[in-house]
Design a protein around this motif. Structure first.
Motif, PDB file in Angstrom:
ATOM      1  N   LEU A  54       0.978  -1.264   0.076  1.00 43.17           N
ATOM      2  CA  LEU A  54      -0.119  -0.149  -0.017  1.00 43.17           C
ATOM      3  C   LEU A  54       0.831   1.208   0.118  1.00 43.17           C
ATOM      4  O   LEU A  54       1.924   1.298   0.506  1.00 43.17           O
ATOM      5  N   SER A  55       0.541   2.313  -0.792  1.00 46.79           N
ATOM      6  CA  SER A  55       1.173   3.494  -0.802  1.00 46.79           C
ATOM      7  C   SER A  55       1.250   4.071   0.666  1.00 46.79           C
ATOM      8  O   SER A  55       0.138   4.247   1.298  1.00 46.79           O
ATOM      9  N   PRO A  56       2.361   4.605   1.014  1.00 47.71           N
ATOM     10  CA  PRO A  56       2.487   5.538   2.194  1.00 47.71           C
ATOM     11  C   PRO A  56       1.768   6.845   2.202  1.00 47.71           C
ATOM     12  O   PRO A  56       1.611   7.595   3.010  1.00 47.71           O
ATOM     13  N   VAL A  57       1.310   7.458   1.000  1.00 48.67           N
ATOM     14  CA  VAL A  57       0.899   8.626   0.670  1.00 48.67           C
ATOM     15  C   VAL A  57      -0.438   8.723   0.486  1.00 48.67           C
ATOM     16  O   VAL A  57      -0.932   7.895  -0.438  1.00 48.67           O
ATOM     17  N   ILE A  58      -1.218   9.623   0.939  1.00 47.56           N
ATOM     18  CA  ILE A  58      -2.523   9.740   0.685  1.00 47.56           C
ATOM     19  C   ILE A  58      -3.040  11.066  -0.066  1.00 47.56           C
ATOM     20  O   ILE A  58      -2.313  11.978   0.617  1.00 47.56           O
ATOM     21  N   LEU A  85      -6.273   5.237   7.166  1.00 51.06           N
ATOM     22  CA  LEU A  85      -5.559   5.972   6.108  1.00 51.06           C
ATOM     23  C   LEU A  85      -5.468   4.775   5.000  1.00 51.06           C
ATOM     24  O   LEU A  85      -4.651   5.192   4.255  1.00 51.06           O
ATOM     25  N   ALA A  86      -6.024   3.571   5.197  1.00 51.09           N
ATOM     26  CA  ALA A  86      -5.738   2.601   4.235  1.00 51.09           C
ATOM     27  C   ALA A  86      -4.279   2.304   4.049  1.00 51.09           C
ATOM     28  O   ALA A  86      -3.962   1.887   3.058  1.00 51.09           O
ATOM     29  N   GLY A  87      -3.568   2.153   5.212  1.00 50.58           N
ATOM     30  CA  GLY A  87      -2.175   2.112   5.016  1.00 50.58           C
ATOM     31  C   GLY A  87      -1.485   3.192   4.880  1.00 50.58           C
ATOM     32  O   GLY A  87      -0.030   3.111   5.138  1.00 50.58           O
ATOM     33  N   ALA A  88      -1.824   4.365   4.636  1.00 53.62           N
ATOM     34  CA  ALA A  88      -1.122   5.566   4.191  1.00 53.62           C
ATOM     35  C   ALA A  88      -0.679   6.169   5.555  1.00 53.62           C
ATOM     36  O   ALA A  88      -1.308   5.829   6.870  1.00 53.62           O
ATOM     37  N   LYS A  89       0.297   7.116   5.622  1.00 51.67           N
ATOM     38  CA  LYS A  89       0.649   7.675   6.859  1.00 51.67           C
ATOM     39  C   LYS A  89       1.325   9.190   6.532  1.00 51.67           C
ATOM     40  O   LYS A  89       1.528   9.828   7.535  1.00 51.67           O
ATOM     41  N   VAL A 118       4.136  15.776   4.823  1.00 56.15           N
ATOM     42  CA  VAL A 118       3.610  15.739   6.587  1.00 56.15           C
ATOM     43  C   VAL A 118       3.266  14.411   6.517  1.00 56.15           C
ATOM     44  O   VAL A 118       2.514  13.646   6.100  1.00 56.15           O
ATOM     45  N   GLN A 119       3.846  13.890   7.882  1.00 53.90           N
ATOM     46  CA  GLN A 119       3.346  12.589   8.687  1.00 53.90           C
ATOM     47  C   GLN A 119       1.907  12.886   9.438  1.00 53.90           C
ATOM     48  O   GLN A 119       2.037  13.739  10.199  1.00 53.90           O
ATOM     49  N   VAL A 120       1.106  12.330   8.825  1.00 49.61           N
ATOM     50  CA  VAL A 120      -0.414  12.595   9.379  1.00 49.61           C
ATOM     51  C   VAL A 120      -0.781  11.569  10.479  1.00 49.61           C
ATOM     52  O   VAL A 120      -1.985  11.872  11.007  1.00 49.61           O
TER      53      VAL A 120
END
Length: 499
Positions: free
Chosen positions: A29-33, A54-58, A110-112
Motif C-alpha cells: 500500500l502507498s504510504p501517501v494519501i 488511512l488504508a495503510g497511508a501515513k 507531512v506525517q499525518v
C-alpha cells in the motif's frame, strides 16, 4: 491433441498465477494519501488519523501556498495544496510558531498518522501535528493557480477551500473612495457572484488602497458563524491583487438570438441586442459580424473579417433606439420563421436577406447566418463599420462546439475578444495580455439552445461601469408561429440594465 490441450491449460494457469501476484489489492500500500481522499474521511466530527483509517497511508505531500510574512494568514497556520488523483485540494496545518519558517513554493511531506482531522471555525485543519511531522524537501516550486468564477466557488466551497485561486475582472462594491484600504472585509463582484475579500488589520498591505477593479488572487477560507458558514478570499500579499482599468461601457450588448427558426433558416435568423444608451445610428454607426466555422478550416488570419462562408458583416447606419430598448439585426422580421408572427413593430436596425446577398464588405450569401450545431460560432459588435484583423469588438459571445479558430503564432491569429462577462484581455494567471478567443483563459463558450428555441442570454449589465453584475447564461425559450414579441422581451431572466 490431449497433450496440446493440457499444455495450453498449464500456460493459462501460469499466466493467471502471475497476474494474481501483481494484484494491487495484494501489493504494498502507498504510504501517501491524496488530500482529496484525506478530506473525504471527515464525516462531521474530529477524526484521529491512523494507518488503519488511512488504508495503510501515513503521510501527505504538498506545496505551501500561504505566506506567513505578509500576516494575512491565520496565526500558526501553513496552507498546503496538492494535485493528486486528478483533483487539486488544500488543507491547513496547525504548526504554531514553526509556521513562520515556511514560504510559498516550499514542498513538504507531512506525517499525518497520529494527527487529528477536523474543522476549526469552518476551515478544514490538521491538528495535533507533533514536532518534526513536517519535512521540507524542496523550495521555489511553481504554484498551481486556478482561475475560478465566484459563483462556482460559492457553489462548491469544500472543493476550493485552502487552494490558490483567482477571481478575474472583479469590481469592489461599493466603488472605493479616496482613503479606502484593504483592511477588513470588502465585497468583490465578478458578475457571477459576490465574495468577501478579507484582510487582517495586521497584514503588511492592510493600509494599501484597494482598487476599484482587479484580478483578486488568494486562498478561500470557510468561516463559520453559528450554524451558518460562508467563504472568504484571503489575498496573501499586495501582489495578489492585479489592478485592472475599469471596463469601458459598450453602448450595445448582445442579449439573444434565434439560430434555428421553423422551416428554412435562410433569411429568418436574427440577433437581439440591447442599447445601454440612446443611439442615433445615422450619427454614430456600428456593425455586427457573425462567424460560422463549419468544417475543417485553419484559424482565420483576418479574424472577424475572414469573410467567405465563415463570417458575415451587417452595418448599423440608420435608425434610433433609446437606452434600455431591445433592437434586432438579421433577416426577415418574423419571430420564428416563414409565416410566423410579424415583429416589424420592434426596432430593426438592419434587415438583410443574407441568403441572397453578400455581407457589407465581406461575407458570402449563406442560408446560415448563425450556426445551430457543430463547431464554435460567434457574434461580435463593433463601433464603426471598419472591421479588419486588428479591430477589437465592443461586445462578443462565442457558442457551440470546437473547431480551429485560434493559432498562437507568432503572430497570433483568430477572433479578437474584449473584456466581457466571459473574456478578459489580461490573463489572470500569467498577467500577460490575451486578445483572442482560444488564447490563454479565453476558452469559455455558451451552449447551443434547444432545437428551434430562442436563446435568451439574460444577465445584469451596469451601464455606467460596463461591468456584468450577473453574467449571461443560455435559457432556451420555445417559440411557435403565433408567439408574440413579448415572448422574447419580457418576463424573468431577460437582460436588464443597472443605471
Amino acid at each position: 491433441m490431449k497433450k496440446i490441450y493440457l499444455f495450453l491449460v498449464l500456460i493459462a494457469m501460469a499466466a493467471f498465477s502471475g497476474c494474481k501476484k501483481n494484484d494491487n489489492a495484494e501489493g504494498t500500500l502507498s504510504p501517501v494519501i491524496a488530500i482529496v481522499d484525506l478530506k473525504d474521511l471527515y464525516k462531521g466530527s474530529d477524526l484521529s488519523l491512523s494507518t488503519a483509517n488511512l488504508a495503510g497511508a501515513k503521510e501527505i505531500a504538498g506545496v505551501v501556498i500561504s505566506d506567513a510574512q505578509s500576516a494575512n494568514t491565520p496565526a500558526g497556520i501553513v496552507v498546503i495544496q496538492n494535485y493528486r488523483r486528478n483533483a487539486l485540494r488544500g488543507i491547513a496545518l496547525e504548526l504554531g510558531a514553526a509556521a513562520a519558517t515556511y514560504k510559498p513554493g516550499d514542498s513538504v511531506i507531512v506525517q499525518v498518522a497520529g494527527a487529528t482531522l477536523g474543522r476549526v471555525n469552518g476551515s478544514m485543519h490538521l491538528k495535533g501535528l507533533p514536532a518534526g511531522a513536517v519535512n521540507k524537501v524542496a523550495a521555489l516550486n511553481t504554484l498551481n493557480l486556478q482561475s475560478v468564477q465566484s459563483g462556482t466557488l460559492l457553489a462548491s466551497p469544500d472543493v476550493y477551500e485552502n487552494t490558490l485561486v483567482t477571481i478575474s475582472k472583479a469590481v469592489t462594491e461599493p466603488e472605493p473612495q479616496p482613503g479606502d484600504t484593504f483592511k477588513g472585509d470588502k465585497t468583490i463582484n465578478d458578475g457571477f457572484g459576490k465574495l468577501t475579500l478579507h484582510t487582517e488589520a495586521s497584514a503588511t498591505f492592510a493600509a494599501a488602497a484597494i482598487p476599484a477593479s482587479a484580478n483578486f488572487t488568494g486562498i478561500p477560507v470557510i468561516v463559520a458563524s453559528g450554524d451558518k458558514t460562508s467563504i472568504q478570499l484571503w489575498p496573501r500579499t499586495a501582489d495578489d491583487v492585479f489592478e485592472l482599468p475599469l471596463i469601458k461601457p459598450s453602448p450595445v450588448i448582445i442579449t439573444g438570438y434565434l439560430t434555428d427558426p421553423n422551416g428554412t433558416d435562410g433569411n429568418y435568423e436574427y440577433i437581439q441586442l440591447l442599447a445601454t444608451q440612446d443611439i442615433d445610428f445615422a450619427v454614430t454607426s456600428y456593425s455586427l459580424v457573425a462567424c460560422n466555422n463549419a468544417g475543417t478550416n485553419p484559424a482565420p488570419a483576418n479574424g472577424w473579417a475572414v469573410g467567405a462562408a465563415r463570417s458575415y458583416k451587417l452595418n448599423l447606419v440608420s435608425g434610433k433606439v433609446t437606452k434600455g430598448q431591445f433592437f434586432y439585426v438579421g433577416g426577415s422580421k418574423n419571430i420564428w420563421g416563414a409565416g410566423s408572427t410579424d415583429i416589424s413593430a420592434a426596432p430593426w436596425i438592419n434587415s438583410t436577406q443574407y441568403a441572397n446577398v453578400p455581407g457589407a464588405d465581406f461575407g458570402a450569401a449563406s442560408t446560415n447566418l448563425l450556426a445551430n450545431s457543430g463547431n464554435v460560432a460567434g457574434i461580435a459588435v463593433f463601433r464603426g463599420i471598419t472591421v479588419n484583423a486588428s479591430t477589437v469588438p465592443l461586445d462578443v459571445i462565442m457558442y457551440g462546439g470546437n473547431g480551429t479558430v485560434y493559432a498562437a503564432g507568432p503572430p497570433e491569429i483568430g477572433y479578437r475578444i474584449t473584456n466581457t462577462d466571459y473574456y478578459s484581455t489580461i490573463n489572470p494567471v500569467t498577467r500577460l495580455t490575451q486578445g483572442f478567443y482560444g488564447g490563454g483563459t479565453n476558452t469559455s463558450k455558451l451552449t447551443f439552445p434547444a432545437t428551434g428555441n430562442f436563446t435568451q442570454l439574460g444577465g445584469i449589465y451596469d451601464a455606467s461601469t460596463g461591468q456584468w453584475i450577473a453574467g449571461r447564461t443560455v435559457t432556451s425559450i420555445p417559440l411557435t408561429k403565433t408567439s408574440a414579441l413579448n415572448t422574447i422581451e419580457t418576463g424573468t431572466g431577460f437582460t436588464t440594465l443597472k443605471n
